[in-house]
Write an enzyme that holds these catalytic residues in place. Sequence first.
Site, PDB file in Angstrom:
ATOM      1  N   LYS A   1      34.176  49.752  33.370  1.00  0.00           N
ATOM      2  CA  LYS A   1      33.406  50.694  34.189  1.00  0.00           C
ATOM      3  C   LYS A   1      32.115  51.141  33.486  1.00  0.00           C
ATOM      4  O   LYS A   1      31.167  51.538  34.145  1.00  0.00           O
ATOM      5  CB  LYS A   1      34.271  51.871  34.618  1.00  0.00           C
TER       6      LYS A   1
HETATM    7  C1  PLP Z   1      38.385  49.962  37.806  1.00  0.00           C
HETATM    8  C2  PLP Z   1      39.123  48.894  37.085  1.00  0.00           C
HETATM    9  C3  PLP Z   1      39.534  47.699  37.731  1.00  0.00           C
HETATM   10  C4  PLP Z   1      39.281  47.445  39.196  1.00  0.00           C
HETATM   11  O1  PLP Z   1      37.934  47.172  39.484  1.00  0.00           O
HETATM   12  P1  PLP Z   1      37.384  47.285  40.996  1.00  0.00           P
HETATM   13  O2  PLP Z   1      35.931  47.130  40.879  1.00  0.00           O
HETATM   14  O3  PLP Z   1      37.798  48.656  41.481  1.00  0.00           O
HETATM   15  O4  PLP Z   1      38.046  46.204  41.778  1.00  0.00           O
HETATM   16  C5  PLP Z   1      40.209  46.744  36.968  1.00  0.00           C
HETATM   17  N1  PLP Z   1      40.501  46.960  35.663  1.00  0.00           N
HETATM   18  C6  PLP Z   1      40.132  48.079  35.018  1.00  0.00           C
HETATM   19  C7  PLP Z   1      40.501  48.254  33.593  1.00  0.00           C
HETATM   20  C8  PLP Z   1      39.427  49.086  35.692  1.00  0.00           C
HETATM   21  O5  PLP Z   1      39.076  50.209  35.042  1.00  0.00           O
END
Ligand code: PLP
Length: 493
Positions: free
Chosen positions: A107
Amino acid sequence: MTFGSTRGMSKGYSFSDAVLRGIAPDGGLFIPDEFHVYDSFELSELSTLDYKSLACEIFKHYATDFTAEEIRACVDKAYTGLDVKLTSVNGYLNVLELWHGPTAAFKDMALQILPEFMSVALKKSNRHDKIAILTATSGDTGSAALKGFKDVDNIKLMVFYPVNGVSQMQKRQMVTQEGSNLNVVAVEGNFDDAQTGVKNIFANYEFSQKMAERGYSLSSANSINIGRLLPQVVYYFYAYFLMCKKGAVTFGSKINFAVPTGNFGNILACYYAKKCGLPVNRIICATNDNNVVSEFMTTGTYNANRKFMETISPAMDILISSNLERLLYDMTGEDSALVADLMISLKNQGVYSADKKTMNNINAHFWSSYATQEDCIRTIKSVYERYGYLIDPHTSVGFDVYDKYVISTGDTTKTVTVSTASPFKFNKTVSDSIFGENDTASMNEFEILEYLSAKTGNPIPWPLKDLDKKTVLHKKVCKKSDMIKEVDEFCSK
Ligand SMILES: *Cc1c(COP(=O)(O)O)cnc(C)c1O
């Protein structure tokens, strides 16, 4: 370049407007009116750029109300101290590690730059002076947003987390975060309580009027914001070029990507990269036990009327996968009236079905399946035992589903699996999957961190080091009904 809504009623917004608003006034999601499609000559030019310059080149087609200098400044601030690595686990398993940022999860890739975009957008806007961002988090989003928004001018960030709903690691990352424009409060209850609380504040007209009188607009930083989505397109280009550079693929031939999916932001960015001309064959959509999206892709029916499962890959625990709306817009042939109908059906009945043509379009680009928690644990263990490589439980979903893809299709196209978190961030699950639960039974997460590092010889990523020794700055716990009071107080100064 302007931005319109997937539901067709809102049109003509600048990039700044779209970023500050987050969601379109008609309830849909912002999309650019057109995508810049690169030909092979332009692609080869892009392939010579470093990450920051590549990002600038891509953003300039969308952030057209920003000057080149403004875009460059955003990128420089956001991507200093952030790295993207392509690791080869064996001859054919290539892993794109997106967690070499300040919170050790992917993120960061978007939440390091969104605040910079917002800050520039604020200066251009005559509608907004200051912004108060409210976020409910089950862990990853909160810490990444705090890092990203720290000390950004004219923006305050308030993070609410469920008092017993986040890991020790995640909690520590949040409550030790410095920054005079930040506030973190625990809410009595679960994630749903915190999220409902935030939604109620957004829906409180009187309160938003009161905030407006103080010069604040309320906004959110969640993954439907176009300013979070665009930055994610960049690393798919970058990954492809890295694959070419190391000779894993010849320039111009296609590769697959396998993406662990929750709210469909990361994987949608991959599809957008393909739409912009990146040579991508199949996009493999990997979900966990909350398999609404993979079920939709295989049956054509999206059904959110089911039990929410709390799994060992919590950042992918989701029943409403918001960014799928943007994919539907493309796959229905940009039929915004149809998209609006489907989304209303989802809201009212919790379910919708797409027609055959739409599903054929989806299946031309995507392949999807899901990994159970047992699959996930087994995969963490076997990947470590076979290759000495540690993966976290989210990345493990991607590995397992990629296996299923190869078994099901026999496709031998070179594939990059996207790794979304450092294994050390979910150290207990990782350690227990490999070494069994007995070893760590009496340890806390900080001790397991050391244990996992010592046992495997992998270094602890710097953002997770010495977290337990940092000073706790945010100690407040509030009732769900008092969340609004907390925001009021924090934004009175
Ligand atoms: C948010 C997140 C995801 C999912 O990603 P999206 O863009 O919501 O599909 C997968 N793995 C981790 C570690 C995340 O923090």
